[in-house]
Design a protein around this motif. Sequence first.
Motif, PDB file in Angstrom:
ATOM      1  N   TRP A   1      25.214  -5.962 -17.016  1.00 54.44           N
ATOM      2  CA  TRP A   1      25.111  -7.069 -17.974  1.00 54.44           C
ATOM      3  C   TRP A   1      26.473  -7.745 -18.059  1.00 54.44           C
ATOM      4  CZ3 TRP A   1      20.221  -7.855 -19.655  1.00 54.44           C
ATOM      5  CH2 TRP A   1      19.323  -6.805 -19.447  1.00 54.44           C
ATOM      6  N   TYR A   2      26.470  -9.066 -18.111  1.00 52.10           N
ATOM      7  CA  TYR A   2      27.752  -9.767 -18.064  1.00 52.10           C
ATOM      8  C   TYR A   2      27.699 -11.090 -18.826  1.00 52.10           C
ATOM      9  CZ  TYR A   2      25.746 -12.762 -14.374  1.00 52.10           C
ATOM     10  OH  TYR A   2      24.965 -13.645 -13.665  1.00 52.10           O
ATOM     11  N   ARG A   3      28.896 -11.610 -19.106  1.00 52.73           N
ATOM     12  CA  ARG A   3      29.051 -12.869 -19.823  1.00 52.73           C
ATOM     13  C   ARG A   3      29.317 -14.001 -18.819  1.00 52.73           C
ATOM     14  NH1 ARG A   3      31.427 -12.718 -24.881  1.00 52.73           N
ATOM     15  NH2 ARG A   3      31.396 -14.992 -24.665  1.00 52.73           N
ATOM     16  N   PRO A   4      28.289 -14.782 -18.437  1.00 48.49           N
ATOM     17  CA  PRO A   4      28.518 -15.868 -17.484  1.00 48.49           C
ATOM     18  C   PRO A   4      29.456 -16.945 -18.013  1.00 48.49           C
ATOM     19  CG  PRO A   4      26.292 -15.973 -18.387  1.00 48.49           C
ATOM     20  CD  PRO A   4      26.873 -14.671 -18.821  1.00 48.49           C
ATOM     21  N   ASP A   5      29.451 -17.163 -19.332  1.00 45.39           N
ATOM     22  CA  ASP A   5      30.355 -18.164 -19.906  1.00 45.39           C
ATOM     23  C   ASP A   5      31.809 -17.716 -19.791  1.00 45.39           C
ATOM     24  OD1 ASP A   5      29.598 -16.092 -21.699  1.00 45.39           O
ATOM     25  OD2 ASP A   5      30.277 -17.250 -23.423  1.00 45.39           O
ATOM     26  N   VAL A   6      32.051 -16.424 -19.973  1.00 42.85           N
ATOM     27  CA  VAL A   6      33.402 -15.884 -19.826  1.00 42.85           C
ATOM     28  C   VAL A   6      33.854 -15.969 -18.367  1.00 42.85           C
ATOM     29  CG1 VAL A   6      34.769 -13.747 -19.918  1.00 42.85           C
ATOM     30  CG2 VAL A   6      33.273 -14.370 -21.833  1.00 42.85           C
ATOM     31  N   MET A   7      32.963 -15.627 -17.455  1.00 44.55           N
ATOM     32  CA  MET A   7      33.309 -15.698 -16.037  1.00 44.55           C
ATOM     33  C   MET A   7      33.622 -17.129 -15.614  1.00 44.55           C
ATOM     34  SD  MET A   7      30.827 -12.976 -14.092  1.00 44.55           S
ATOM     35  CE  MET A   7      31.801 -13.192 -12.613  1.00 44.55           C
TER      36      MET A   7
ATOM     37  N   ALA B   1      38.491  -5.813 -10.677  1.00 48.02           N
ATOM     38  CA  ALA B   1      39.413  -6.900 -10.346  1.00 48.02           C
ATOM     39  C   ALA B   1      39.130  -8.138 -11.190  1.00 48.02           C
ATOM     40  CB  ALA B   1      39.310  -7.235  -8.859  1.00 48.02           C
ATOM     41  N   ASP B   2      37.852  -8.457 -11.371  1.00 47.88           N
ATOM     42  CA  ASP B   2      37.482  -9.611 -12.196  1.00 47.88           C
ATOM     43  C   ASP B   2      37.926  -9.415 -13.641  1.00 47.88           C
ATOM     44  OD1 ASP B   2      36.340 -10.880 -10.052  1.00 47.88           O
ATOM     45  OD2 ASP B   2      34.256 -10.511 -10.646  1.00 47.88           O
ATOM     46  N   THR B   3      37.721  -8.204 -14.145  1.00 47.23           N
ATOM     47  CA  THR B   3      38.086  -7.923 -15.533  1.00 47.23           C
ATOM     48  C   THR B   3      39.598  -8.048 -15.737  1.00 47.23           C
ATOM     49  OG1 THR B   3      36.241  -6.378 -15.662  1.00 47.23           O
ATOM     50  CG2 THR B   3      37.864  -6.255 -17.404  1.00 47.23           C
ATOM     51  N   GLU B   4      40.374  -7.613 -14.759  1.00 53.24           N
ATOM     52  CA  GLU B   4      41.820  -7.722 -14.883  1.00 53.24           C
ATOM     53  C   GLU B   4      42.260  -9.188 -14.913  1.00 53.24           C
ATOM     54  OE1 GLU B   4      45.887  -6.760 -15.188  1.00 53.24           O
ATOM     55  OE2 GLU B   4      43.988  -5.886 -15.832  1.00 53.24           O
ATOM     56  N   LYS B   5      41.629 -10.026 -14.104  1.00 49.94           N
ATOM     57  CA  LYS B   5      41.952 -11.458 -14.132  1.00 49.94           C
ATOM     58  C   LYS B   5      41.595 -12.064 -15.484  1.00 49.94           C
ATOM     59  CE  LYS B   5      41.302 -12.213  -9.152  1.00 49.94           C
ATOM     60  NZ  LYS B   5      40.448 -12.867  -8.118  1.00 49.94           N
ATOM     61  N   ILE B   6      40.459 -11.674 -16.013  1.00 47.88           N
ATOM     62  CA  ILE B   6      40.042 -12.179 -17.325  1.00 47.88           C
ATOM     63  C   ILE B   6      41.019 -11.710 -18.397  1.00 47.88           C
ATOM     64  CG2 ILE B   6      38.232 -12.039 -19.090  1.00 47.88           C
ATOM     65  CD1 ILE B   6      36.197 -11.773 -16.757  1.00 47.88           C
ATOM     66  N   ARG B   7      41.422 -10.453 -18.325  1.00 47.70           N
ATOM     67  CA  ARG B   7      42.369  -9.915 -19.315  1.00 47.70           C
ATOM     68  C   ARG B   7      43.704 -10.645 -19.253  1.00 47.70           C
ATOM     69  NH1 ARG B   7      46.691  -6.736 -19.940  1.00 47.70           N
ATOM     70  NH2 ARG B   7      46.960  -6.587 -17.675  1.00 47.70           N
TER      71      ARG B   7
ATOM     72  N   TYR C   1      37.165 -18.171 -17.113  1.00 48.78           N
ATOM     73  CA  TYR C   1      38.365 -17.499 -16.625  1.00 48.78           C
ATOM     74  C   TYR C   1      38.413 -17.307 -15.104  1.00 48.78           C
ATOM     75  CZ  TYR C   1      39.190 -16.473 -21.538  1.00 48.78           C
ATOM     76  OH  TYR C   1      39.416 -16.578 -22.893  1.00 48.78           O
ATOM     77  N   LEU C   2      37.241 -17.348 -14.450  1.00 50.04           N
ATOM     78  CA  LEU C   2      37.196 -17.098 -13.005  1.00 50.04           C
ATOM     79  C   LEU C   2      36.656 -18.278 -12.205  1.00 50.04           C
ATOM     80  CD1 LEU C   2      35.758 -13.435 -13.075  1.00 50.04           C
ATOM     81  CD2 LEU C   2      38.164 -14.135 -12.976  1.00 50.04           C
ATOM     82  N   GLY C   3      36.053 -19.240 -12.906  1.00 50.12           N
ATOM     83  CA  GLY C   3      35.495 -20.398 -12.218  1.00 50.12           C
ATOM     84  C   GLY C   3      34.213 -20.120 -11.473  1.00 50.12           C
ATOM     85  N   THR C   4      33.498 -19.057 -11.846  1.00 47.66           N
ATOM     86  CA  THR C   4      32.228 -18.701 -11.221  1.00 47.66           C
ATOM     87  C   THR C   4      31.348 -17.988 -12.229  1.00 47.66           C
ATOM     88  OG1 THR C   4      31.175 -17.475  -9.394  1.00 47.66           O
ATOM     89  CG2 THR C   4      33.110 -16.465 -10.424  1.00 47.66           C
ATOM     90  N   THR C   5      30.053 -18.030 -11.997  1.00 43.07           N
ATOM     91  CA  THR C   5      29.121 -17.252 -12.823  1.00 43.07           C
ATOM     92  C   THR C   5      28.409 -16.193 -11.983  1.00 43.07           C
ATOM     93  OG1 THR C   5      27.355 -18.879 -12.454  1.00 43.07           O
ATOM     94  CG2 THR C   5      28.715 -19.163 -14.428  1.00 43.07           C
ATOM     95  N   VAL C   6      28.902 -15.966 -10.782  1.00 38.56           N
ATOM     96  CA  VAL C   6      28.299 -14.964  -9.893  1.00 38.56           C
ATOM     97  C   VAL C   6      28.823 -13.581 -10.270  1.00 38.56           C
ATOM     98  CG1 VAL C   6      28.011 -14.180  -7.523  1.00 38.56           C
ATOM     99  CG2 VAL C   6      28.068 -16.631  -8.036  1.00 38.56           C
ATOM    100  N   ALA C   7      27.929 -12.689 -10.640  1.00 38.75           N
ATOM    101  CA  ALA C   7      28.326 -11.347 -11.082  1.00 38.75           C
ATOM    102  C   ALA C   7      28.885 -10.538  -9.920  1.00 38.75           C
ATOM    103  CB  ALA C   7      27.121 -10.625 -11.671  1.00 38.75           C
ATOM    104  N   PRO C   8      29.840  -9.652 -10.200  1.00 37.79           N
ATOM    105  CA  PRO C   8      30.368  -8.776  -9.149  1.00 37.79           C
ATOM    106  C   PRO C   8      29.286  -7.829  -8.642  1.00 37.79           C
ATOM    107  CG  PRO C   8      31.157  -8.086 -11.310  1.00 37.79           C
ATOM    108  CD  PRO C   8      30.478  -9.400 -11.507  1.00 37.79           C
ATOM    109  N   THR C   9      29.370  -7.492  -7.380  1.00 38.15           N
ATOM    110  CA  THR C   9      28.370  -6.605  -6.771  1.00 38.15           C
ATOM    111  C   THR C   9      28.885  -5.191  -6.571  1.00 38.15           C
ATOM    112  OG1 THR C   9      29.045  -7.329  -4.567  1.00 38.15           O
ATOM    113  CG2 THR C   9      27.206  -8.511  -5.608  1.00 38.15           C
ATOM    114  N   THR C  10      30.178  -4.960  -6.803  1.00 36.40           N
ATOM    115  CA  THR C  10      30.746  -3.616  -6.679  1.00 36.40           C
ATOM    116  C   THR C  10      31.601  -3.301  -7.896  1.00 36.40           C
ATOM    117  OG1 THR C  10      32.781  -4.303  -5.569  1.00 36.40           O
ATOM    118  CG2 THR C  10      30.855  -3.868  -4.167  1.00 36.40           C
TER     119      THR C  10
END
Length: 453
Positions: A138-144, A162-168, A147-156
């Motif tokens: 489960w994930y926050r597409p608005d947050v992604m 890595a995504d969470t660290e960029k968001i942090r 902060y990441l410029g994408t709404t594609v959820a990580p697959t691993t």
Amino acid sequence: MPLAACGSGHTAGTINFYTNADSAEIARTASAACNKDAAGKYTVKVHVLPKAADDQRLQLARRLAGNDSGVDLMGLDVVWTAEFANAGWVEPVPDELSAKVQQTTLVGPLASAMWKTDDDLEKRLYAVPAWSNTQLLWYRPDVMQKYLGTTVAPTTWDKMLADTEKIREAGGPSWIMAQGAQYEGLMVWFNSVLVSAGGSVVDPDDASRQTLNDTPEHRAATLKTLQILKSVATAPGHDPSITNSDETAARLGMESGKAAFAINWPFVFASMRSNAAAGDVPFFKEMTAFADLVSGSPSDSELREVNDLVRTRFNFAPYPGVAEGVPAKSTIGGVNIGVASTSEQAGLAFEAAECLTTPASQKIYAINGGNPPVLKSLYDDQDFRAAYPMGDIIGEQLSAGRAATRPASPVYQSISTLVTATLSPVGGWDPESMVDKLADQVQKAIDGKGLIP
């Protein structure tokens, strides 16, 4: 609800069905429909077991060991099949019904109800799957997007970290919610990552052998699993309460806005929808405009519209894998219905069990109770699809090659108890040395030298 003493006897035509407290109401609803269809041939009477799984198992074990003929049907946790079959507490499913169940049931739930005792020539069905479950990402597409410029959820898992660290680093919510407390949820997390990595706790063809470190490949899978769990539990900006986190805590972490990702069961989608509509989700106030609709009885089209809105702030994806391009395997949950060996009306009990697992009954469990069905056909049902926008992913993860069952063993409870105790507090250990320590604990459980719950 207190239970009557063992040896309470039976009443001819009354099928006593013992099931867990959480599913008692939906069991009563399905039983009422079956009783009407039976037209007096039998009457299913629902009895409520304790809320905790260990207490449910203990209550049933005491009754069965005491030869209580008042037990006819049992709602069995998917991890109890081997223990109950080996103990002679549950009747094998008759061949005709077994063949029908095997033709119509998804592979994951079906596997959880099969076992081979010393008296069997091959694995056979010892219970009828009633409902199942699988965890999703489960994930926050608005947050992604922010902060990441994408709404594609990580697959691993590595990509999620890595995504969470960029968001942090950019000032966003940094928690990854998972079930890290010392209980069955931690076993589910460990098992899902382990099987996804190509490992297993015990040999699926020989439950007397642990397989955490028996080969270089298995050791590598166990090590990678432990490295992932430790990374999630200790990452910068991690959930500070992860060592006490269960499914409810993981749900609340997402609803509070402190988390970007979570591992959890499908019930969290309906919770987000209703709690946001009630104004209890701080980042999703626009859902309050749908409060009356959500609390009422929306049509399928209305529900789809609301679900689409929920997915702009709270979306779902398949369970994360270990290696890029290799689909994960998610540990299944659920309940199978077994006929007690102590029943003096097993024939009628199997008829009732068949009724309690029909498509109509499974729609009750799914739509009224939030428990995904085990029948392949229901994943195309329009009512189910309206209530479960994530239904396709659930169906895929319950299918062959995607469903992970917990270790099939008559001493599963001991294995789980020792594994979760050894892993706790989650992440507070060295993965390298933990591999052998875990393997030793599992073998102790298998050999009867570990803690017996």
